[in-house]
Design a protein around this motif. Structure first.
Motif, PDB file in Angstrom:
ATOM      1  N   LEU A 591       0.866  -1.180   0.000  1.00 25.06           N
ATOM      2  CA  LEU A 591       0.000   0.000   0.000  1.00 25.06           C
ATOM      3  C   LEU A 591       0.903   1.230   0.000  1.00 25.06           C
ATOM      4  O   LEU A 591       1.861   1.301   0.786  1.00 25.06           O
ATOM      5  N   GLY A 592       0.617   2.175  -0.890  1.00 27.26           N
ATOM      6  CA  GLY A 592       1.524   3.316  -1.016  1.00 27.26           C
ATOM      7  C   GLY A 592       0.830   4.647  -1.194  1.00 27.26           C
ATOM      8  O   GLY A 592      -0.291   4.725  -1.703  1.00 27.26           O
ATOM      9  N   LEU A 593       1.526   5.692  -0.761  1.00 27.74           N
ATOM     10  CA  LEU A 593       1.138   7.082  -1.022  1.00 27.74           C
ATOM     11  C   LEU A 593       2.339   7.774  -1.644  1.00 27.74           C
ATOM     12  O   LEU A 593       3.483   7.559  -1.226  1.00 27.74           O
ATOM     13  N   ARG A 594       2.064   8.608  -2.660  1.00 25.12           N
ATOM     14  CA  ARG A 594       3.169   9.219  -3.381  1.00 25.12           C
ATOM     15  C   ARG A 594       2.802  10.623  -3.854  1.00 25.12           C
ATOM     16  O   ARG A 594       1.689  10.848  -4.326  1.00 25.12           O
ATOM     17  N   LYS A 595       3.753  11.524  -3.698  1.00 22.76           N
ATOM     18  CA  LYS A 595       3.637  12.844  -4.314  1.00 22.76           C
ATOM     19  C   LYS A 595       4.856  13.018  -5.208  1.00 22.76           C
ATOM     20  O   LYS A 595       5.995  12.918  -4.762  1.00 22.76           O
TER      21      LYS A 595
END
Length: 852
Positions: A591-595
């Motif tokens: 599970l990932g979050l990216r900017k």
């Protein structure tokens, strides 16, 4: 009084007699004698059984047999013997009867096994008793396998050791090696006749195995494990997994087995008569059972096959009682001088032959003279078999292998009771010897040098400095680029891994850097399977759009050399947070979050037409959440201290990715969804070798500019890459929907082995075919929607980025691998879209690889 006792005794006798007669009346009893029809002599060890059943017996030395059954449906007996015609006779069910049989010799079979030294007949399967026997073995495979039982369990003792071969005894007298004298003088001269072995690795395991047939479930419970300890400089467990991968379990009843990464066809595989030549070479009697020795050799000596012998029972079961297998020495195989597999079976109470011990030995000879190299042995002994003893469902459920740290700390008393084979004198000293050198500073320095050369890292206490091949590189945007970085190792922490680097380009005069931190919820190591960790990172660096190489870092010095125009780069500010969890089933998710903020560099630009006026965007920011699901059945790893490498197997690997872009969240500029599925399969193709196959497809939903579409993997380096398009230019094709098929075929010398010079060089043919279908829908086409970024153009205004049309992009290659055992060279040809500017129609690509 005596008269009454006499009458009572007579009555009891009559009742017993009547009961016995009644019992016989309910059974079919067949007795008789089997003789040779020519000379009327009795035949011993002839198989006699009820036709269509597994109920049978063998004649004794006088040719006499006895068959009994309570099943009144059996009305035929079948009599068979090697060299004689099989005879079927009708009997009367439910009665005791005498059936004498005269067997007629099969003259054709006798002629087939007669060897005339003056004039040898051409080998043929037709009318060949050896082939007829092996076909019986094949027909009875399923019932002879231990898995034929509904339930099966046993205890196994596995031992694996490796030794240097024929190390000169003078080594311990040399100044540099005197400190290792205790190790160098520990020799084994008994395990392998003619070889002087210096043990350097030993691992032992004791485990319980449970099997349920319906439904099929397997469980291995490790109850003891002991191995050498090289200290923090080398992963002993990783070394063990790698060695075990070289020679896996050989089940002769399966069609094939993978040894030293190659698939070998079993001599009793379904297709064995078409691949092997079989010869009846002996008959022996073991424990009262007559066995036929079948020798076999490949029909084509270039094929990846065994040679050796198997012993077959003539009790109607046609089971394997013993097998001696040797790798065909004429095959095109690297690094392996010889390998032997010995399988031993015992007869259980039901007359079935069950595996009791398997031993595999290999000589990884460094030279034909035998003066050096590595000798390995893996043996597994089995005991305490239990058949058809059901266990509670909890016994078979859950992960297939259960182990713990506790099993690695068993007492000496445990091992003395559970070793099914005793250690040799030299083996018994290995644990203490290796433990000692693992603590020696000189040994640590030697391993440091090996790690620096092989992996690019130099250990300095709790930190590894590297990778060395990225310290210096160059490109058109940054000019000369210097980079320095490193990572922590397990001396710093098993649960925490920190990584960083700083780079500077002398042309753009910009500093780049990377920071990453991982915290593992496992107690042992960040990379220990199954992984369970959280990771956060920030990277500010350059990137080439569409470059995604399988085996190499993008800033590797060798990749600085590229063909064609290569000045379209991106500066990226990349923030990431992710959580990864693996399970024993080899399913994992991330599970990932990216900017991500992308800024064009070099000759790349982000132009669009807003209200008919061309404007340039300084950067593009996207914020997204992602989910990756991965399933790799039966996957194994080489487990290093701070990395791991997957081994290929015959099972497919599925990877599903989903990304959702958020507009107006952390400066994200677009809403979108993208999904992709990748399926990788390593295919063993017997005579045709093996192939790596990648199937991939994806779709992007929503209106986005081209940097957020799929920029297809291109490769403008001179290194051959299996997953990239080696004649496609960077940024040449983008898609919002696509599908691809990539095949990389290894023929293992299918043709070259027939050419004497090429066979001596051990060169092997390779070929590849890559095809890509895709396109851009009108909603993402900048010519339809001018507010989107224009596809890049060259200085003259000609387009260099395209959407795929109605035809796929196709390229293929033919090449030679195993040049000097480490080099692969491919001639690559591009078949279409040849009107694009500055493209190469063909090229030569090179790759370094270590293969067997």
């Amino acid at each position: 009084m005596r008269y009454k006792v006499f009458i009572k005794t007579i009555n009891i006798f009559i009742l017993i007699l009547l009961g016995t007669l009644t019992a016989f009346a309910q059974k079919t009893v067949v007795t008789g004698t089997v003789t040779d029809a020519r000379n009327k002599q009795p035949l011993a060890y002839v198989t006699v059984g009820f036709a269509g059943t597994t109920i049978g017996a063998s004649t004794n030395n006088s040719g006499i047999y006895v068959l009994t059954t309570a099943n009144l449906a059996y009305n035929k007996i079948q009599v068979s013997f090697i060299g004689y015609k099989t005879t079927t006779i009708i009997i009367t069910p439910g009665k005791e009867q005498v059936v004498n049989v005269s067997l007629t010799p099969d003259n054709r079979e006798l002629e087939a096994v007669t060897i005339n030294s003056a004039k040898r007949k051409k080998y043929t399967n037709k009318d060949n008793p050896a082939v007829e026997l092996i076909r019986q073995v094949i027909a009875h495979k399923d019932k002879n396998r231990p898995e034929a039982y509904n339930y099966l369990e046993y205890q196994a003792y596995e031992r694996m050791n490796f030794s240097f071969i024929n190390v000169s005894e003078n080594f311990s007298d040399r100044k540099f090696f005197r400190k290792y004298k205790f190790l160098l003088d520990n020799r084994d001269t008994t395990t392998a006749p003619g070889k002087n072995l210096l043990p350097i690795y030993l691992n032992e395991r004791v485990y319980d195995y449970y099997y349920s047939k319906n439904p099929e479930r397997k469980k291995t419970k490790v109850i003891g494990e002991k191995g050498v300890n090289y200290g923090s400089v080398l992963s002993s467990e990783g070394v063990g997994v790698y060695f075990k991968h070289l020679y896996q379990d050989v089940d002769i009843y399966k069609n094939s087995a993978v040894l030293v990464t190659n698939e070998f066809l079993s001599p009793i595989s379904d297709n064995a008569p078409a691949q092997y030549k079989f010869f009846i070479t002996d008959t022996v009697i073991v424990d009262g059972t007559k066995l036929v020795e079948l020798s076999f050799t490949p029909r084509n000596t270039n094929d990846i096959l065994y040679e050796g012998s198997i012993f077959i029972t003539l009790d109607g079961n046609y089971a394997v009682q013993k097998a001696d297998l040797t790798l065909n020495r004429k095959i095109n195989l690297n690094w392996v001088k010889e390998m032997h597999i010995n399988l031993e079976f015992f007869k259980n109470a039901e007359g079935r032959y069950i595996l009791s011990k398997t031993t595999t030995t290999a000589d990884f000879g460094a030279s034909k003279s035998g003066k050096g190299g590595l000798f390995g042995q893996r043996s597994i002994s089995f005991k305490d078999y239990k058949f058809n003893v059901p266990r509670p469902d909890t016994t078979y459920e859950g992960q297939q292998e259960i182990t713990s740290d506790e099993v690695k700390h068993r007492s000496a008393d445990f091992w003395s009771k559970n070793r099914q084979d005793t250690l040799s004198t030299a083996e018994s000293k290995v644990y203490d010897n290796i433990d000692s050198i693992g603590r020696m500073k000189s040994f640590k320095r030697t391993v440091d040098i090996v790690n620096l050369i092989g992996f690019g890292y130099k250990q300095v206490g709790p930190v590894d400095i590297g990778p060395a091949n990225a310290f210096y590189s160059f490109n058109p945007v940054e000019g000369f680029r210097l980079r320095f970085g490193g990572r922590t190792n397990i001396d710093f922490s098993k649960r925490v891994l920190l990584e960083t680097y700083v780079a500077y380009g002398f042309k753009d005069e910009k500093t780049k850097f990377f920071l990453s931190g991982i915290y593992s919820f496992n107690k042992n190591s960040v990379y220990k399977f199954p992984q369970n960790y959280i990771r956060a990172s920030f990277q500010r660096d350059t990137r080439i759009p569409g470059q995604e190489l399988l085996f190499l870092r993008e800033d590797n010095f060798l990749l600085s050399f590229k063909r064609g125009n290569n000045d379209k780069y991106l500066y990226n500010d990349d923030y990431r947070v992710s959580y990864t969890r693996e399970y024993a089933s080899r399913f994992s998710y991330t599970l990932g979050l990216r900017k991500l903020t992308q800024t064009p560099a070099g000759s790349l630009y982000f132009n669009n037409l807003n209200g008919g006026v061309r404007t340039s965007a300084q950067d593009l920011t996207s914020t997204e959440a992602s989910v990756q699901l991965r399933y790799a059945p039966h996957e194994e790893f080489y487990q290093g201290k701070v990395y791991r490498k997957q081994f290929t197997n015959k099972y497919p690997v599925f990877t599903l990715n989903y990304n959702h872009g958020f507009k107006d969240v952390l400066q994200g500029q677009y809403n979108y969804n993208s999904v992709s599925l990748n399926i990788y399969k390593h295919v063993y193709m017997k005579k045709l070798g093996e192939a790596d196959v990648w199937l991939e497809g994806g779709n992007t939903f929503g209106q986005v500019p081209y940097p957020l579409l799929t920029i297809h993997r291109a490769n403008q380096t001179f290194a051959y890459d299996p997953i990239s398009y080696n004649l496609m230019n960077f940024l040449e094709f983008v898609s919002d929907h696509y599908a691809s098929v990539n095949i990389d075929q290894h023929f293992h010398g299918l043709l070259f082995n027939r050419v004497p010079l090429l066979k001596k060089l051990k060169w092997r043919e390779v070929a590849s075919l890559k095809s890509l279908w895709g396109g851009v829908r009108s909603e993402n086409d900048p010519t339809t929607h001018p507010s989107l970024y224009e596809f890049p153009k060259d200085g003259a205004g000609a387009p260099i980025t395209y959407a795929l049309g109605s035809k796929p992009y196709v390229e293929g290659s033919v090449g030679i691998e195993n040049i000097f055992k480490v080099l692969r060279v491919d001639a690559v040809r591009r078949f279409n879209y040849l009107d694009h500017p500055n493209i190469a129609n063909w090229g030569i690509r090179v790759r370094f690889q270590f293969i067997f």
